[in-house]
Design a protein around this motif. Structure first.
Motif, mmCIF file in Angstrom:
data_model
loop_
_atom_site.group_PDB
_atom_site.id
_atom_site.type_symbol
_atom_site.label_atom_id
_atom_site.label_comp_id
_atom_site.label_asym_id
_atom_site.label_seq_id
_atom_site.Cartn_x
_atom_site.Cartn_y
_atom_site.Cartn_z
ATOM 1 N N LYS A 1 0.836 -1.212 0.000
ATOM 2 C CA LYS A 1 0.000 0.000 0.000
ATOM 3 C C LYS A 1 0.872 1.263 0.000
ATOM 4 O O LYS A 1 0.567 2.249 -0.676
ATOM 5 C CB LYS A 1 -0.905 -0.002 1.241
ATOM 6 C CG LYS A 1 -2.068 -0.981 1.121
ATOM 7 C CD LYS A 1 -2.920 -0.970 2.369
ATOM 8 C CE LYS A 1 -4.105 -1.912 2.202
ATOM 9 N NZ LYS A 1 -4.785 -2.170 3.472
ATOM 10 N N THR A 2 1.958 1.207 0.768
ATOM 11 C CA THR A 2 2.840 2.370 0.843
ATOM 12 C C THR A 2 3.437 2.676 -0.527
ATOM 13 O O THR A 2 3.453 3.832 -0.983
ATOM 14 C CB THR A 2 3.964 2.111 1.871
ATOM 15 O OG1 THR A 2 3.376 1.704 3.090
ATOM 16 C CG2 THR A 2 4.807 3.351 2.102
ATOM 17 N N TYR A 3 3.943 1.647 -1.183
ATOM 18 C CA TYR A 3 4.551 1.889 -2.509
ATOM 19 C C TYR A 3 3.495 2.263 -3.552
ATOM 20 O O TYR A 3 3.783 2.990 -4.500
ATOM 21 C CB TYR A 3 5.385 0.677 -2.956
ATOM 22 C CG TYR A 3 6.823 0.813 -2.481
ATOM 23 C CD1 TYR A 3 7.717 1.637 -3.142
ATOM 24 C CD2 TYR A 3 7.257 0.164 -1.336
ATOM 25 C CE1 TYR A 3 9.018 1.806 -2.696
ATOM 26 C CE2 TYR A 3 8.559 0.325 -0.871
ATOM 27 C CZ TYR A 3 9.434 1.147 -1.559
ATOM 28 O OH TYR A 3 10.715 1.326 -1.114
ATOM 29 N N LYS A 4 2.301 1.764 -3.339
ATOM 30 C CA LYS A 4 1.218 2.157 -4.250
ATOM 31 C C LYS A 4 0.999 3.673 -4.148
ATOM 32 O O LYS A 4 0.874 4.369 -5.163
ATOM 33 C CB LYS A 4 -0.055 1.408 -3.846
ATOM 34 C CG LYS A 4 -1.212 1.541 -4.788
ATOM 35 C CD LYS A 4 -2.321 0.605 -4.341
ATOM 36 C CE LYS A 4 -3.622 1.352 -4.248
ATOM 37 N NZ LYS A 4 -4.714 0.507 -3.749
ATOM 38 N N GLU A 5 1.018 4.153 -2.931
ATOM 39 C CA GLU A 5 0.849 5.595 -2.708
ATOM 40 C C GLU A 5 2.027 6.365 -3.303
ATOM 41 O O GLU A 5 1.848 7.386 -3.979
ATOM 42 C CB GLU A 5 0.745 5.865 -1.194
ATOM 43 C CG GLU A 5 0.416 7.313 -0.874
ATOM 44 C CD GLU A 5 0.379 7.582 0.633
ATOM 45 O OE1 GLU A 5 0.401 6.622 1.443
ATOM 46 O OE2 GLU A 5 0.353 8.779 0.995
ATOM 47 N N LEU A 6 3.212 5.829 -3.064
ATOM 48 C CA LEU A 6 4.419 6.492 -3.594
ATOM 49 C C LEU A 6 4.348 6.591 -5.123
ATOM 50 O O LEU A 6 4.608 7.642 -5.715
ATOM 51 C CB LEU A 6 5.654 5.690 -3.165
ATOM 52 C CG LEU A 6 7.046 6.262 -3.439
ATOM 53 C CD1 LEU A 6 8.063 5.591 -2.497
ATOM 54 C CD2 LEU A 6 7.504 6.073 -4.862
ATOM 55 N N ARG A 7 3.956 5.502 -5.737
ATOM 56 C CA ARG A 7 3.914 5.490 -7.210
ATOM 57 C C ARG A 7 2.830 6.436 -7.736
ATOM 58 O O ARG A 7 2.991 7.049 -8.796
ATOM 59 C CB ARG A 7 3.698 4.066 -7.711
ATOM 60 C CG ARG A 7 4.907 3.179 -7.470
ATOM 61 C CD ARG A 7 4.774 1.805 -8.137
ATOM 62 N NE ARG A 7 6.043 1.102 -8.091
ATOM 63 C CZ ARG A 7 6.322 0.099 -7.262
ATOM 64 N NH1 ARG A 7 5.420 -0.336 -6.419
ATOM 65 N NH2 ARG A 7 7.514 -0.482 -7.294
ATOM 66 N N ALA A 8 1.735 6.526 -6.997
ATOM 67 C CA ALA A 8 0.656 7.425 -7.435
ATOM 68 C C ALA A 8 1.135 8.883 -7.401
ATOM 69 O O ALA A 8 0.826 9.668 -8.308
ATOM 70 C CB ALA A 8 -0.558 7.235 -6.537
ATOM 71 N N ILE A 9 1.899 9.223 -6.361
ATOM 72 C CA ILE A 9 2.415 10.607 -6.286
ATOM 73 C C ILE A 9 3.442 10.832 -7.405
ATOM 74 O O ILE A 9 3.472 11.895 -8.042
ATOM 75 C CB ILE A 9 3.047 10.893 -4.905
ATOM 76 C CG1 ILE A 9 2.019 10.654 -3.797
ATOM 77 C CG2 ILE A 9 3.558 12.328 -4.825
ATOM 78 C CD1 ILE A 9 2.615 10.645 -2.399
ATOM 79 N N ALA A 10 4.259 9.834 -7.638
ATOM 80 C CA ALA A 10 5.243 9.946 -8.723
ATOM 81 C C ALA A 10 4.543 10.171 -10.056
ATOM 82 O O ALA A 10 5.001 10.957 -10.894
ATOM 83 C CB ALA A 10 6.116 8.694 -8.765
ATOM 84 N N ALA A 11 3.420 9.505 -10.244
ATOM 85 C CA ALA A 11 2.668 9.666 -11.500
ATOM 86 C C ALA A 11 2.168 11.111 -11.639
ATOM 87 O O ALA A 11 2.197 11.687 -12.737
ATOM 88 C CB ALA A 11 1.500 8.683 -11.534
#
Lengths: 358, 407
Positions: A155-165
């Motif tokens: 979940k944490t990396y999902k959030e990180l990737r969403a912000i990166a997007a």
């Protein structure tokens, strides 16, 4: 502040997190497992200068990034790492594993084998390999790594990737675009710190903006391991805007389908990693050339700069098809074979001329 | 360039047929059979396929697929002296000149329309990235759907066997779908039986070469197993192996008197230099040094279970010494060096071969630890354009003098 993690000594910065550090190289490394195991995932950059140590160990015709990693390891600069996770991303990477094992016998290392196909059975195989990696981390730490922790990391990396997007989109923002070099620095930082810290850093950057891109022709930069924001800065210094990338340390890190939260975590990770924008190592029908075509059609840049490290067969064998594709799309393209150093005079001159032409 | 591959294979087979009528030698039969394999690429009775090296030809044999692996074509162009033209073509098409010349020559030839359009393209993820990428590039070039075998690394596990066996079945479906050739369990069983029979003879050949002196010349088993793979599963394979064994037995019976002297026993690492050169002759005549074994001439697998051949083929492909980590390969090399009582090893370090060049110092060090010096040459085994024989001879001279001092 944003680029600190890149600009200052990585090892000193990592120590501040108060966690053991796990090195990794390839964008197919499931960093979620490293995070869940309680390590700081540290994407390894190679040495920018050569003492000749790597040349004495590997042939001159091996990927300069891989040799720069050997150089960094030989110099002791990476001794702060507590362990390293390798993949079979390419021939040079598996040879890097061999060399590391031979030269750093006391450092725990693990070779994760990633299938090159994306089929239900490949996903099942990779799921088992990720489970085995998790077991290996359990042995390193002597602590359990339960499903809950892995799900939390997912979940944490999902959030990180969403912000990166979102940050990636900001590169193409009509009003206040952020500079490509700044984006590259942020992405590198995010790959060298705990995910929670990376989220804070990226969120801050998203909110505050900062170093804005200058007007100029829009270019995509594509290739393999370009982990030096100064390179992007050099392109910008000639008047171009780097509006997107297809790089190992860029898009191939952050763009990934969301892991299925209803599936067992290893299977969910396996499925997501094998479905992400494909590296040219993959043998899938919807391959890296097809992906690049979609990216170009979506971004519609004025030009594309392919920066490919020398001796990288997986990328360089794609060049004829990439050339054809760019011609078909009527997009100007520059192909540069790099040596992992900050741009040489010759490369810089070619880039300058290319941007002037745009 | 005025060159036609069909004519080449026709001419190879027919000229060998004539020579065999005069005198039957193992090498002639071998070359004759290779000519026949090449002919199958253009024979409508067979489905034509280009493949990666080390894929299981027993399956192709059982389905009437006339297949050659792409490195074989590169080697053939090189040995015929035609590689430079096609290498140039490949480079003009955008293929990096720093890549493997086996693959680049093939790409150049295909770009020239030399190879026609195969019905099937079957790549594998092992032993190298370049081979698979070449198959995928060929697919784009000729407009044929490719199939990839994804080979897991050693050690063998039930899960990995099932993974690969499943892919073999998918491959058979792919062959059937694209060519109409049917999979037939009985024919596969028959191919496995032929393969086992041939391998038993080949084991005997290799066992004989462990003797001192080895009952061969440095050229007898040049490229042997890597080409022999094309015959696996066919009656011709058994016949070729049998004739080789007969010759070797005759040499033993004659006390190896007609063979060159053998003062030094050498191990050749990976592939030979494919074009005409004088290095082997130089080693023999100047130093009485004989290549008694090639790394790629090594039977490391057990007989296939003829009732369930796919599992055995999967184990064979997973356990290939060039698949996976370097440790696996190095252990094999050390065993070969000990078994064949090797004095020194030669690695051409084929330019562009990442999987070999990346670990050459590790191989050198590991063999050195058991008292077997290894020399790393820097030579492109296919491309003559940067071949400087004098320099290589000087290096080999130094190497042999060192072996002599160590003796």
């Amino acid at each position: 502040m944003i680029n600190d993690i890149y600009e200052e000594s990585v090892s000193n910065k990592i120590k501040e997190y108060g966690k053991p550090a796990a090195g990794w190289f390839c964008s197919y490394t499931p960093v979620e497992i490293i995070d869940a195991a309680g390590y700081t995932p540290v994407r390894i950059s190679g040495a920018r200068t050569s003492s000749g140590a790597a040349d004495s160990i590997m042939h001159t015709n091996i990927c300069p990034y891989i040799k720069a990693c050997v150089e960094a390891a030989e110099s002791g600069d990476l001794d702060f790492l507590d362990c390293v996770v390798f993949t079979n991303g390419c021939d040079a990477q598996r040879r890097l594993y061999d060399i590391w094992k031979s030269r750093k016998p006391d450092m725990p290392i693990y070779l994760l084998t990633i299938p090159k196909k994306n089929t239900p059975v490949s996903v099942a195989l990779l799921s088992g390999q990720i489970a085995a990696l998790t077991t290996w981390f359990k042995k390193q730490t002597g602590k359990e790594i339960g499903d809950e922790r892995i799900i939390d990391s997912i979940k944490t990396y999902k959030e990180l990737r969403a912000i990166a997007a979102k940050l990636d989109e900001k590169r193409r923002d009509a009003k206040a675009p952020i500079a490509g070099s700044r984006f590259a620095g942020l992405m590198l930082g995010a790959q060298r710190m705990p995910a929670a810290d990376a989220i804070r850093m990226l969120s801050d950057a998203l909110e505050k903006g900062g170093e804005a891109a200058q007007p100029g022709p829009a270019v995509i930069i594509a290739g393999n391991m370009l982990d030096d924001p100064d390179w992007i800065r050099m392109i910008e210094s000639y008047g171009a805007r780097v509006v997107a990338d297809d790089l190992c340390a860029g898009r191939r890190f952050w763009e990934m389908p969301e892991p299925d939260e209803s599936a067992p975590p290893f299977a969910a990770l396996a499925e997501a990693y094998l479905s992400k924008p494909p590296c040219p190592r993959m043998a899938v029908p919807d391959d890296s050339v097809a992906y690049m075509k979609r990216l170009v059609e979506s971004v519609r840049p004025d030009g594309v700069i392919f920066y490919i490290l020398k001796f990288c067969d997986t990328h360089l064998y794609n060049v004829p098809e990439m050339r054809r594709m760019m011609q078909d799309l009527d997009i100007r393209a520059l192909f540069i074979e790099g040596d992992y150093t900050t741009a040489s005079g010759q490369a810089a001159t070619r880039i300058q001329a290319f941007i002037e032409m745009l | 360039m005025d060159f036609n591959m069909k004519d080449y294979f026709d001419s190879l087979a027919s000229s060998m047929e004539k020579k065999l009528a005069v005198e039957k030698t193992a090498r002639r039969i071998f070359v004759y059979e290779l000519g026949r394999i090449g002919r199958k690429l253009f024979d409508p009775q067979y489905a034509s396929a280009w493949t990666g090296v080390f894929v299981p030809f027993e399956i192709f044999q059982s389905m009437d697929v006339g297949a050659v692996y792409i490195e074989f074509v590169g080697a053939m162009l090189s040995s015929a002296g035609m590689a430079p033209h096609f290498l140039q073509k490949g480079e003009e098409s955008g293929i990096t000149p720093d890549g493997c010349a086996y693959h680049r020559a093939l790409y150049g030839a295909a770009s020239d329309g030399l190879l026609g359009k195969p019905q099937l393209l079957i790549g594998a993820t092992s032993p190298c990235d370049g081979g698979l990428k070449t198959i995928l590039n060929m697919a784009r070039l000729v407009g044929v759907e490719p199939f990839t075998l994804d080979i897991p690394y050693p050690p063998v596990t039930r899960e990995k066997i099932d993974y690969l066996v499943g892919q073999y079945r998918d491959m058979m479906d792919y062959i059937e779908r694209l060519s109409g050739k049917k999979a037939d369990h009985d024919r596969l069983r028959e191919a496995a039986a032929h393969s086992n029979a041939a391998v038993r003879i080949v084991r005997e050949i290799y066992e004989a070469c462990k003797q001192t002196p080895a009952p061969i010349t440095s050229e007898t088993l040049k490229n042997f197993q890597v080409i022999f793979a094309l015959l696996m599963g066919s009656p011709a394979g058994t016949e070729v192996a049998r004739v080789f064994l007969e010759e070797i037995r005759a040499n033993i019976a004659g006390g190896c008197k007609d063979l060159p002297k053998e003062e030094f026993r050498l191990l050749w690492v990976q592939n030979r230099i494919q074009y005409k050169n004088n290095l082997i002759d130089y080693l023999q005549t100047k130093f009485n040094a004989k290549i008694v074994v090639d790394e790629l001439n090594y039977i490391y697998w057990d007989d296939l279970d003829e009732d369930n051949p796919l599992e055995g083929l999967a184990v064979r492909q997973i356990m290939h010494p060039l698949n996976g980590t370097g440790e696996h390969r190095i252990e094999t090399l050390k065993k070969m060096a000990a078994d064949y009582k090797i004095h020194g090893a030669i690695n051409p370090s084929h330019w562009g071969c990442r999987q070999n060049c990346g670990m050459r110092q590790l191989m050198k060090s590991a063999l050195g630890d058991i008292g077997v010096p290894m020399i790393n040459l820097d030579v492109d085994c296919v491309d003559t354009r940067n071949y400087f024989e004098g320099q290589l001879m000087t290096r080999l001279q130094g190497f042999m003098e060192m072996l002599r001092e160590n003796a």
